[in-house]
Design an enzyme around this catalytic site. Structure first.
Site, mmCIF file in Angstrom:
data_model
loop_
_atom_site.group_PDB
_atom_site.id
_atom_site.type_symbol
_atom_site.label_atom_id
_atom_site.label_comp_id
_atom_site.label_asym_id
_atom_site.label_seq_id
_atom_site.Cartn_x
_atom_site.Cartn_y
_atom_site.Cartn_z
ATOM 1 N N HIS A 1 0.841 -1.198 0.000
ATOM 2 C CA HIS A 1 0.000 0.000 0.000
ATOM 3 C C HIS A 1 0.879 1.253 0.000
ATOM 4 O O HIS A 1 2.049 1.192 0.389
ATOM 5 C CB HIS A 1 -0.849 0.056 1.285
ATOM 6 C CG HIS A 1 -1.920 -0.976 1.368
ATOM 7 N ND1 HIS A 1 -2.038 -1.819 2.444
ATOM 8 C CD2 HIS A 1 -2.939 -1.274 0.529
ATOM 9 C CE1 HIS A 1 -3.097 -2.615 2.262
ATOM 10 N NE2 HIS A 1 -3.656 -2.303 1.110
ATOM 11 N N CYS B 1 -2.305 0.647 9.905
ATOM 12 C CA CYS B 1 -3.355 -0.277 9.455
ATOM 13 C C CYS B 1 -4.189 -0.840 10.583
ATOM 14 O O CYS B 1 -5.252 -1.389 10.333
ATOM 15 C CB CYS B 1 -2.738 -1.394 8.630
ATOM 16 S SG CYS B 1 -1.617 -2.418 9.558
HETATM 17 C C1 CIR Z 1 -3.237 -7.866 3.549
HETATM 18 O O1 CIR Z 1 -2.479 -8.429 2.748
HETATM 19 O O2 CIR Z 1 -4.255 -7.291 3.182
HETATM 20 C C2 CIR Z 1 -2.888 -7.902 5.026
HETATM 21 N N1 CIR Z 1 -2.195 -9.095 5.328
HETATM 22 C C3 CIR Z 1 -2.062 -6.703 5.425
HETATM 23 C C4 CIR Z 1 -2.798 -5.403 5.284
HETATM 24 C C5 CIR Z 1 -2.045 -4.251 5.828
HETATM 25 N N2 CIR Z 1 -2.806 -3.052 5.713
HETATM 26 C C6 CIR Z 1 -2.295 -1.832 5.717
HETATM 27 O O3 CIR Z 1 -1.089 -1.685 5.785
HETATM 28 N N3 CIR Z 1 -3.125 -0.814 5.601
#
Ligand code: CIR
Length: 256
Positions: A163, A251
């Site tokens: 992201h 996140c």
């Molecule tokens: C994913 O791959 O969607 C999750 N394992 C990690 C998401 C992390 N989100 C973020 O940094 N906003």
């Protein structure tokens, strides 16, 4: 009338967290370790002055702890996302319901996709990552909602990170810490950039707290020192078990 405390919405680590999506390989994810680190993260939010609201976690969604990806708050509106990963789309309903107690809702709709981790708000500008998870339709839909509030939207191509906020982290009103060669830095021209050190590549993450301190990842002390040198009070926290599932500090909450 006393000022209202700012809100932080979080979602606990589910038992199924060891099945969370990961970009590379299949690391063993430590659920109880992640939970202990998440508890300390929550404590930091509370200590700094956030009113913490907990959306129950959902065993059917191993990534639900990464609540940031499910909604973006713009003023009095919560934009409920359509996550780019199909496996994560069922996470939004519970967050939308919780958000509807505070804010009006708008929705990103197919063919648009948008993950909250791609939206970085700096003053009146939204920098939005065009990434594996967020597409141009999603950015256009967000732009329509943002423009109605007098906000600008600047797309940023993300090629070397999950992201935008995996690689570009605000630490104050005009400064971002950037992972070199992970995003198109042209659109970030108006911002003051500090670079993550090569030795700590992809380890630095940050979250400005309600009391002026900035939470930083404990496994990136050299980069954190560059931030401290700006006169910013840093608060290191170990979230290595969250990072193992490609998460960072932004996140784990939605702040509004
Ligand atoms: C994913 O791959 O969607 C999750 N394992 C990690 C998401 C992390 N989100 C973020 O940094 N906003």
């Amino acid at each position: 009338m006393p000022a209202m405390a700012p809100n932080a919405m979080i979602r606990p680590v589910p038992d199924s967290f060891d099945q969370a999506l990961v970009g590379a390989g299949r690391p063993t994810l430590d659920v109880s370790g992640a939970r202990a680190q998440h508890d300390r993260y929550r404590a930091q939010l509370e200590t700094s002055g956030y009113q913490v609201d907990v959306v129950p976690s959902d065993e059917a969604h191993p990534d639900c702890v990464f609540i940031e990806d499910t909604a973006v708050v713009l003023g009095r509106v919560a934009v409920v996302t359509l996550p780019g990963a199909v496996e994560r789309r069922g996470e939004t309903a519970a967050v939308a319901e919780a958000m509807s107690r505070y804010l009006e809702l708008e929705w990103i709709a197919a063919p648009g996709t948008l993950d909250g981790g791609d939206v970085m708000i700096m003053d009146r500008t939204l920098y939005v990552g065009r990434s594996k998870r967020t597409n141009d339709h999603g950015i256009d839909q967000l732009r329509q909602i943002a423009v109605a509030q007098g906000l600008d939207v600047i797309p940023v191509a993300v090629h070397g990170a999950l992201h935008l906020k995996s690689a570009v982290l605000p630490v104050d009103a005009e400064t971002v810490v950037v992972t070199p060669n992970a995003v198109d830095e042209g659109p970030l021209d108006d911002l003051h950039i500090v670079y993550e050190t090569d030795a700590e590549r992809n380890r630095f993450s940050a979250l400005p707290l309600a009391d002026g301190r900035v939470l930083v990842t404990a496994n990136a002390p050299g980069t954190s020192e560059l931030v401290a040198n700006l006169g910013i009070e840093i608060a290191p926290i170990d979230v290595a078990e969250i990072q193992a599932a490609d998460g960072g500090l932004t996140c784990l909450s939605i702040l509004f």
